[in-house]
Design a protein around this motif. Structure first.
Motif, PDB file in Angstrom:
ATOM      1  N   LEU A   4       7.191   4.533  -0.851  1.00 22.56           N
ATOM      2  CA  LEU A   4       7.632   4.995   0.466  1.00 22.56           C
ATOM      3  C   LEU A   4       8.567   3.969   1.097  1.00 22.56           C
ATOM      4  CD1 LEU A   4       6.735   7.672   1.535  1.00 22.56           C
ATOM      5  CD2 LEU A   4       5.120   6.549   3.030  1.00 22.56           C
ATOM      6  N   LEU A  56      11.961   4.469  -0.219  1.00 23.96           N
ATOM      7  CA  LEU A  56      12.617   5.588   0.465  1.00 23.96           C
ATOM      8  C   LEU A  56      13.109   5.146   1.838  1.00 23.96           C
ATOM      9  CD1 LEU A  56      10.354   8.644  -0.338  1.00 23.96           C
ATOM     10  CD2 LEU A  56      12.535   8.038  -1.329  1.00 23.96           C
ATOM     11  N   ALA A  57      12.290   4.339   2.542  1.00 27.72           N
ATOM     12  CA  ALA A  57      12.682   3.876   3.875  1.00 27.72           C
ATOM     13  C   ALA A  57      13.956   3.044   3.775  1.00 27.72           C
ATOM     14  CB  ALA A  57      11.563   3.053   4.503  1.00 27.72           C
ATOM     15  N   VAL A 111      22.455   4.511   4.906  1.00 28.41           N
ATOM     16  CA  VAL A 111      23.465   5.359   5.529  1.00 28.41           C
ATOM     17  C   VAL A 111      24.063   4.680   6.753  1.00 28.41           C
ATOM     18  CG1 VAL A 111      21.801   6.658   6.877  1.00 28.41           C
ATOM     19  CG2 VAL A 111      23.908   7.723   6.228  1.00 28.41           C
ATOM     20  N   TYR A 112      23.310   3.775   7.401  1.00 31.33           N
ATOM     21  CA  TYR A 112      23.868   3.064   8.559  1.00 31.33           C
ATOM     22  C   TYR A 112      25.082   2.238   8.171  1.00 31.33           C
ATOM     23  CZ  TYR A 112      20.209   4.275  11.745  1.00 31.33           C
ATOM     24  OH  TYR A 112      19.387   4.991  12.552  1.00 31.33           O
ATOM     25  N   GLY A 151      -2.181   9.738  -7.507  1.00 31.29           N
ATOM     26  CA  GLY A 151      -3.200   9.513  -6.487  1.00 31.29           C
ATOM     27  C   GLY A 151      -2.967   8.256  -5.684  1.00 31.29           C
ATOM     28  N   THR A 152      -1.765   7.711  -5.735  1.00 30.22           N
ATOM     29  CA  THR A 152      -1.467   6.508  -4.956  1.00 30.22           C
ATOM     30  C   THR A 152       0.028   6.429  -4.689  1.00 30.22           C
ATOM     31  OG1 THR A 152      -1.514   4.104  -4.942  1.00 30.22           O
ATOM     32  CG2 THR A 152      -1.318   5.157  -7.074  1.00 30.22           C
ATOM     33  N   LEU A 153       0.390   5.668  -3.645  1.00 26.75           N
ATOM     34  CA  LEU A 153       1.809   5.453  -3.361  1.00 26.75           C
ATOM     35  C   LEU A 153       2.287   4.124  -3.923  1.00 26.75           C
ATOM     36  CD1 LEU A 153       2.183   6.467   0.400  1.00 26.75           C
ATOM     37  CD2 LEU A 153       2.446   7.874  -1.590  1.00 26.75           C
ATOM     38  N   SER A 189      16.895   5.173   3.210  1.00 19.33           N
ATOM     39  CA  SER A 189      17.346   5.919   4.387  1.00 19.33           C
ATOM     40  C   SER A 189      18.130   5.013   5.339  1.00 19.33           C
ATOM     41  CB  SER A 189      16.166   6.552   5.105  1.00 19.33           C
ATOM     42  OG  SER A 189      15.377   5.556   5.709  1.00 19.33           O
ATOM     43  N   LEU A 190      18.012   3.690   5.186  1.00 20.35           N
ATOM     44  CA  LEU A 190      18.769   2.789   6.066  1.00 20.35           C
ATOM     45  C   LEU A 190      20.184   2.549   5.557  1.00 20.35           C
ATOM     46  CD1 LEU A 190      16.079   0.169   6.965  1.00 20.35           C
ATOM     47  CD2 LEU A 190      16.879   2.114   8.273  1.00 20.35           C
ATOM     48  N   ILE A 207      21.624  12.341   4.141  1.00 23.41           N
ATOM     49  CA  ILE A 207      20.424  12.858   4.800  1.00 23.41           C
ATOM     50  C   ILE A 207      19.891  14.060   4.027  1.00 23.41           C
ATOM     51  CG2 ILE A 207      19.596  14.008   6.875  1.00 23.41           C
ATOM     52  CD1 ILE A 207      21.299  12.189   8.481  1.00 23.41           C
ATOM     53  N   ASN A 263       0.839  -1.194   0.000  1.00 20.16           N
ATOM     54  CA  ASN A 263       0.000   0.000   0.000  1.00 20.16           C
ATOM     55  C   ASN A 263       0.877   1.249   0.000  1.00 20.16           C
ATOM     56  OD1 ASN A 263      -1.903   1.883   0.455  1.00 20.16           O
ATOM     57  ND2 ASN A 263      -2.721   1.003   2.323  1.00 20.16           N
ATOM     58  N   VAL A 264       2.006   1.195   0.724  1.00 23.63           N
ATOM     59  CA  VAL A 264       2.876   2.367   0.827  1.00 23.63           C
ATOM     60  C   VAL A 264       3.954   2.384  -0.253  1.00 23.63           C
ATOM     61  CG1 VAL A 264       2.488   2.866   3.228  1.00 23.63           C
ATOM     62  CG2 VAL A 264       4.170   1.183   2.614  1.00 23.63           C
ATOM     63  N   GLU A 310      18.322  12.895   0.716  1.00 26.86           N
ATOM     64  CA  GLU A 310      17.103  12.122   0.944  1.00 26.86           C
ATOM     65  C   GLU A 310      15.875  13.018   0.886  1.00 26.86           C
ATOM     66  OE1 GLU A 310      17.050  10.069   4.744  1.00 26.86           O
ATOM     67  OE2 GLU A 310      18.466   8.717   3.762  1.00 26.86           O
TER      68      GLU A 310
END
Lengths: 382, 173
Positions: free
Chosen positions: A119, A122-123, A129-130, A174-176, A126-127, A156, A115-116, A159
Motif C-alpha cells: 500500500l 501505491l501511495a 503525479v505531483y 492474507g497480508t499487505l 500516487s505522489l 489517476i 504492516n501496510v 492508479e
C-alpha cells in the motif's frame, strides 16, 4: 546503547546500499534500453564509452550536470526547481519496502517491513503525479501544461487499475506486507514443477498490473504525457541540464520500482532454487534476474508498439482494465470462500487463463465489418 | 520515558508546528496553486500523526486518497481554469463571514467545555487490544462487522454522487 548505535549503523549501510544498487540498475537500464532498441532496429547503439558502451549513461549524466541551467522567464521560480525533486523522492522511497533477498545472517534484506507494505508503494506512486503536474504548470508554457493535464488524467485513471490488480494478491496472501506476500508464495511446487507464484493463480491481475504499470510510468505505448510528435517534449519541454537529468532518472527509477513490485507480488520475489554455496547470494540474484526480465519487457514494448491515441488510452483503462480487475477480485473472493474438491490454486489458474484470453481478445485486430465502418464515415448503407 | 516514546515525541515536535504553519499558509496565501500544495503538505503531517498513533493503514489511505487523488484533481481543475497567480477575493455567499465567526466560536466553546468537563481524562483503551492481529486486519474486521451498515451507506452515497455528476455533465442544453 551500543545496540542502538549498531542498529542505526546497519540501517545506514542498508540505505546507502539500496540507493547505490538502484542508481547502478538505472544506469544499466538506460544502457540496456539503448542497446536493445538499437539491436531491434539493426543499429549499433552506444559502443564508445567503456566496454560495449556501458559507461555511456555516466558520460551523459556528467554532461547534463555541467550544462547551463536555463529557466524560462515565465516560470514559477520556486516550483520550477522543486518539481524534479518531488518526482524523484517517491521513486526512491517506494523501493524501501521491497524485499530484495531473504537474509544476511540475522538481518533482513529489506529496508522496512511495513504492516501496510505494498500500500505504501501505491501511495508513493500516487505522489509521482505531483512532480509532473507541477513541472507542467510551473514552466509557464503551453506544451508542458498540456502534457501535465494529460498525465494527471492518465495516472489517476491507471492508479485505480493498479490498486485493484494488487487486491487479489492481498486477498490470496492474507497480508499487505511485502515480506508476507513473498512468504505466501513459497512452498512445494504444484505437480512437482509449477511454483506457487501468483503469476499463475492471479494471471489476469498480473496482466492488468503490468499494463497499468506501463501507463503509470509513462512508458511507450502509453507515453502520451511526453509525446514528442504532438507536445515537443511534454511536461519537461522547458527543462534542461541537471533538472532534466532528474526527470530522466525518476522515469527509469519508476521502471525499476514497478518491475520490483511485479516481481514481489507475482513472481515470488527472491524465491528460486538455491544451492548451499553462498545461500544469501542466490535470492538476490534471482530477484535481480526477475527485475531485469520485466525491464526487458518494458524495453521490448517500447521498441515494438506505436503510441496510443489519448481517448483509446482512457477507454482501455476505464472500460477494459478496471472491469477485468474488479471481476477477477470477485472471482477470487468466491473461490477463496467456497468449498471445492479441486485445489483452489488450480481452479483460480483455470479461470484465470479463460479471463486472460478474453482480455487479450481486445488487442486483436478488429473484424472486417468494423474496419469497413471506420473507413466509410457516414456509413453509406445500401 | 522509553526510547520509542522519545522518538515519538521528537517526530511530534517536528510535525505539529509544520501542520499549523501549513494550515495557516493554506488559508492566507493568495496563490491558489500554492494554497493547494500547502494543504497537501498538511495532509502529510496528518499522515505522520496517524503513524505515530499506530494507525498505518489510515496513514497510507490518507496519502493515497487525499494527497494522491483528491488534491491532484484540485490542481487539475486549477490548471484547466487557468487561474494564474492572484485569485480575485470576493465574497461568494452573503453573510458567510459572520456565520463562520459564529461557528468557530461555537467549536471553541465546545472544545474548551469538553476539556473543562474532563472528557479526555479517561484512560484510553489499550492500543494493543485495538490493533490485535494487525492494524489492517483489525480495521477490516470492524468495518465489515460492527459498522457494515455505515460502510455500505457511505458506498451508496458515493455511487449516487458519481452518477449525479455524470448526469449533470452529460445533460444536453
Amino acid at each position: 546503547m551500543t545496540g542502538t548505535v549498531w542498529d542505526i549503523f546497519i540501517l545506514l549501510v542498508k540505505v546507502v546500499g539500496v540507493f547505490a544498487a538502484l542508481m547502478v540498475t538505472v544506469l544499466l537500464t538506460i544502457w540496456l534500453e539503448r542497446r536493445i532498441v538499437a539491436f531491434m532496429q539493426t543499429r549499433v547503439g552506444p559502443n564508445r564509452v567503456g566496454p560495449f558502451g556501458v559507461l555511456q549513461t555516466l558520460a551523459d549524466g556528467i554532461k547534463l550536470f555541467f550544462k547551463e541551467d536555463v529557466r524560462p522567464s515565465n516560470a514559477d521560480k520556486l516550483l520550477y526547481g522543486v518539481a524534479p525533486v518531488i518526482m524523484m523522492i517517491p521513486a526512491f522511497l517506494a523501493f524501501s519496502v521491497i524485499p530484495f533477498g531473504f537474509a544476511f545472517g540475522s538481518e533482513r534484506a529489506q529496508l522496512a517491513d511495513l504492516n501496510v507494505g505494498l500500500l505504501f508503494v501505491l501511495a508513493m506512486g500516487s505522489l509521482q503525479v505531483y512532480g509532473i503536474v507541477l513541472a507542467g504548470w510551473a514552466s509557464g508554457s503551453n506544451y508542458p501544461l498540456l502534457g501535465a493535464v494529460r498525465s494527471s488524467a492518465q495516472m489517476i485513471s491507471y492508479e485505480i487499475a493498479q490498486g485493484l490488480s494488487l487486491v487479489g494478491v492481498f486477498m490470496t496472501a492474507g497480508t499487505l506486507s511485502a515480506a508476507g506476500i513473498v512468504a505466501a508464495q513459497q512452498g512445494d511446487p504444484l505437480l512437482g514443477f509449477i511454483p506457487r507464484w501468483y503469476v499463475i493463480f492471479q494471471f489476469p491481475l498480473f496482466l492488468v498490473f503490468l499494463l497499468s504499470g506501463i501507463a503509470e510510468t509513462n512508458r511507450a505505448p502509453f507515453d502520451l504525457p511526453e509525446a514528442e510528435s504532438e507536445l515537443v517534449g511534454g511536461y519537461h519541454t522547458e527543462y534542461s541540464g541537471v533538472k532534466f537529468a532528474l526527470f530522466f532518472l525518476a522515469e527509469y527509477l519508476n521502471i525499476v520500482t514497478v518491475s520490483a513490485v511485479a516481481t514481489t507480488a507475482f513472481l515470488g520475489g527472491p524465491d528460486g532454487p538455491a544451492p548451499d554455496f553462498l545461500p544469501w547470494l542466490w535470492p538476490i540474484l534471482w530477484f535481480a534476474a526477475k527485475v531485469f526480465f520485466f525491464i526487458f519487457i518494458f524495453i521490448w514494448l517500447r521498441a515494438t508498439l506505436p503510441r496510443l491515441r489519448f481517448d483509446r488510452l482512457m477507454d482501455f483503462g476505464w472500460k477494459v482494465l478496471i472491469p477485468v480487475a474488479l471481476a477477477w477480485v470477485a472471482v477470487t473472493a468466491v473461490v477463496l470462500v467456497v468449498d471445492v474438491n479441486l485445489p483452489r490454486p488450480v481452479l483460480l489458474g483455470a479461470i484465470g487463463v479463460l479471463l486472460a484470453l478474453l482480455l487479450l481478445s481486445f488487442l486483436l485486430p478488429s473484424s472486417d465489418k468494423e474496419k469497413a465502418d471506420r473507413t466509410a464515415p457516414g456509413g453509406s448503407t445500401p | 520515558m522509553t526510547s520509542s516514546e522519545q522518538a515519538e515525541l521528537i517526530v511530534f515536535i517536528i510535525l505539529a508546528p509544520l501542520a499549523v504553519v501549513t494550515a495557516l499558509g493554506m488559508v492566507l496565501t493568495r496563490n491558489a496553486v500554492y494554497s493547494a500544495l500547502l494543504l497537501v503538505v498538511n495532509f502529510f503531517c496528518l499522515a505522520g500523526f496517524y503513524v505515530l498513533l499506530e494507525a498505518q493503514f489510515v496513514a497510507a489511505v490518507q496519502v493515497i486518497v487525499y494527497a494522491g487523488a483528491i488534491m491532484v484533481l484540485f490542481l487539475f481543475v486549477l490548471m484547466l481554469l487557468g487561474i494564474g497567480n492572484e485569485v480575485v477575493v470576493k465574497e461568494q455567499m452573503r453573510g458567510q463571514r459572520p456565520a463562520a465567526v459564529l461557528l468557530a466560536l461555537g467549536l471553541l466553546v465546545a472544545i474548551v467545555g469538553a476539556l473543562a468537563a474532563g472528557v479526555f481524562d479517561a484512560e484510553p483503551a489499550s492500543l494493543a487490544a485495538a490493533n490485535e492481529g494487525g492494524n489492517v486486519e483489525a480495521i477490516g474486521r470492524i468495518l465489515f462487522t460492527r459498522y457494515t451498515f455505515a460502510f455500505e451507506t457511505a458506498g451508496i452515497l458515493l455511487v449516487v454522487a458519481a452518477v449525479g455528476a455524470l448526469v449533470l455533465g452529460k445533460r444536453q442544453p
